[in-house]
Design an enzyme around this catalytic site. Structure first.
Site, PDB file in Angstrom:
ATOM      1  N   LEU A  38       0.865  -1.171   0.000  1.00  0.00           N
ATOM      2  CA  LEU A  38       0.000   0.000   0.000  1.00  0.00           C
ATOM      3  C   LEU A  38       0.903   1.223   0.000  1.00  0.00           C
ATOM      4  O   LEU A  38       1.809   1.320   0.828  1.00  0.00           O
ATOM      5  CB  LEU A  38      -0.889   0.025   1.244  1.00  0.00           C
ATOM      6  CG  LEU A  38      -2.336  -0.451   1.126  1.00  0.00           C
ATOM      7  CD1 LEU A  38      -3.031  -0.305   2.474  1.00  0.00           C
ATOM      8  CD2 LEU A  38      -3.099   0.301   0.056  1.00  0.00           C
ATOM      9  N   ASP A  39       0.654   2.150  -0.929  1.00  0.00           N
ATOM     10  CA  ASP A  39       1.492   3.341  -1.017  1.00  0.00           C
ATOM     11  C   ASP A  39       1.489   4.120   0.299  1.00  0.00           C
ATOM     12  O   ASP A  39       0.548   4.023   1.097  1.00  0.00           O
ATOM     13  CB  ASP A  39       1.003   4.251  -2.148  1.00  0.00           C
ATOM     14  CG  ASP A  39       1.220   3.635  -3.517  1.00  0.00           C
ATOM     15  OD1 ASP A  39       2.230   2.930  -3.697  1.00  0.00           O
ATOM     16  OD2 ASP A  39       0.374   3.860  -4.404  1.00  0.00           O
ATOM     17  N   LYS A  40       2.535   4.901   0.494  1.00  0.00           N
ATOM     18  CA  LYS A  40       2.689   5.651   1.742  1.00  0.00           C
ATOM     19  C   LYS A  40       1.505   6.579   1.998  1.00  0.00           C
ATOM     20  O   LYS A  40       1.049   6.717   3.141  1.00  0.00           O
ATOM     21  CB  LYS A  40       3.996   6.449   1.701  1.00  0.00           C
ATOM     22  CG  LYS A  40       4.338   7.152   3.005  1.00  0.00           C
ATOM     23  CD  LYS A  40       5.714   7.805   2.923  1.00  0.00           C
ATOM     24  CE  LYS A  40       6.085   8.459   4.248  1.00  0.00           C
ATOM     25  NZ  LYS A  40       7.450   9.049   4.206  1.00  0.00           N
TER      26      LYS A  40
END
EC number: 5.4.99.25
Length: 282
Positions: A38-40
Site C-alpha cells: 500500500l502506497d505511503k
C-alpha cells in the site's frame, strides 16, 4: 515461533515496510512480511504474515482488491499522488455526465501502464528508482480486470471524484485516475486512497498496530477456499518430512493437510493434475 497472518489497518503516512516494525517487535521475530504494498499516502487493510505464513505471500497477493479512492481533476503530479511534483495543469474540469459515460470504459478487462513511480521492475531496477534518477524508460501496458466502479460522489467546485473500485491484483488506481482524466481531456491524480477489502477480508475486521494482541493472529482455519485433507496416521511422518503422499489436487489449488486429531501438518499447492509441492510444513 508464532505462525499466522494479521489484518492490519495501515495508517496514512507510513510505508508498508514501516508498518511491519511494531509487528516484528510484538512477536519478537524478523519473520514478518506483507502481501501487497500500500502506497505511503494510502491507508487501509494490509495483510501481514508471521513466521511460516510468509510463504503464503503469493497466495494473498493474488486475491482481488477493493478500494475507495478520491481523484482530483485539473492537476497531475509525477507520482500521481498528493506527494508528487505538479507536472500538468488544466482549467478544464469534466462534468458529471461525461465522467459517468467514460467510467464504463474502465470496467472489465483493460490494459493499463503502471505509474512511473511504482515498484514495477524495468531491466532489473524498480521503476520508481529510475524515475527518481531522471532516467527515460517505458513501461509496457498490463492486462488487469476491473470488476466494478461505483461513483460515490462528485464535487465539481472542488474537482473531487470519489469512487469505489473492485479489481484484480496488479491494478493501479493511480493509472485509472490518469487514464480517466486523459480520456476526458483533463488531468488528475489520486488525492486519497483506502483499501477496504482483500479477498474475503474486510477493513472493518482489521486492527491498528497499536492494538495488536495474540488474538489478532489468524490461522489457516479461516481460509475457507483451502480444502482440508485428513491424513492417515501412518502417513503423518511422510508429510512432516516433505515426502509425496497421494492426494487429488488441481493446478494452482491450495490444500491444508491435517491429522485426524485436527493438527495442521502442511499446506500444499497443485502444480499439475494430482501433482503438488509443499508450501509450508509445520
Amino acid at each position: 515461533m508464532e505462525n499466522g497472518f494479521l489484518l492490519i489497518n495501515k495508517e496514512q503516512g507510513k510505508t508498508s515496510f514501516e508498518t511491519l516494525f511494531p509487528i516484528k517487535k510484538y512477536f519478537n521475530t524478523n519473520h514478518v512480511g506483507h502481501a501487497g504494498i500500500l502506497d505511503k499516502f494510502a491507508s487501509g487493510i494490509l495483510i501481514a504474515l508471521v513466521g511460516k505464513y510468509t510463504k503464503l505471500a503469493n497466495y494473498f497477493m493474488s486475491l482481488d482488491k477493493e478500494y475507495v479512492a478520491e481523484f482530483r481533476f485539473g492537476l497531475e503530479t509525477d507520482t500521481l499522488d498528493p506527494n508528487g511534483r505538479i507536472v500538468n495543469k488544466t482549467d478544464y474540469i469534466p462534468n458529471l455526465e461525461d465522467i459517468d459515460l467514460k467510467l464504463k470504459d474502465f470496467v472489465g478487462e483493460i490494459y493499463q501502464s503502471p505509474p512511473r513511480f511504482s515498484s514495477v521492475h524495468i531491466n532489473g531496477s524498480r521503476a520508481y528508482k529510475l524515475a527518481l534518477n531522471g532516467k527515460f524508460f517505458e513501461i509496457k501496458k498490463r492486462r488487469v480486470n476491473v470488476y466494478d466502479i461505483q461513483r460515490l460522489s462528485y464535487d465539481f467546485s472542488s474537482s473531487l471524484l470519489s469512487l469505489k473500485i473492485s479489481c484484480s491484483k496488479g491494478t493501479y488506481i493511480r493509472s485509472i485516475a490518469r487514464d480517466l482524466a486523459y480520456s476526458l481531456n483533463s488531468c488528475a491524480y489520486v488525492s486519497s486512497l483506502k483499501r477496504t477489502k482483500v479477498g474475503i477480508f474486510r477493513l472493518e475486521d482489521s486492527t491498528l498496530c497499536k492494538n495488536l494482541s495474540k488474538a489478532s493472529l489468524i490461522s489457516l482455519e479461516s481460509l475457507k477456499s483451502f480444502e482440508k485433507v485428513c491424513i492417515d496416521s501412518s502417513k503423518i511422518n511422510l508429510v512432516k518430512n516433505g515426502a509425496y503422499v497421494e492426494i487429488q489436487i488441481n493446478i494452482n489449488e491450495f490444500k491444508i493437510l491435517k491429522s485426524r486429531e485436527g493438527e495442521i501438518l502442511a499446506v500444499i499447492k497443485g502444480i499439475d493434475l494430482n501433482k503438488y509441492k509443499y508450501v509450508i510444513i509445520f
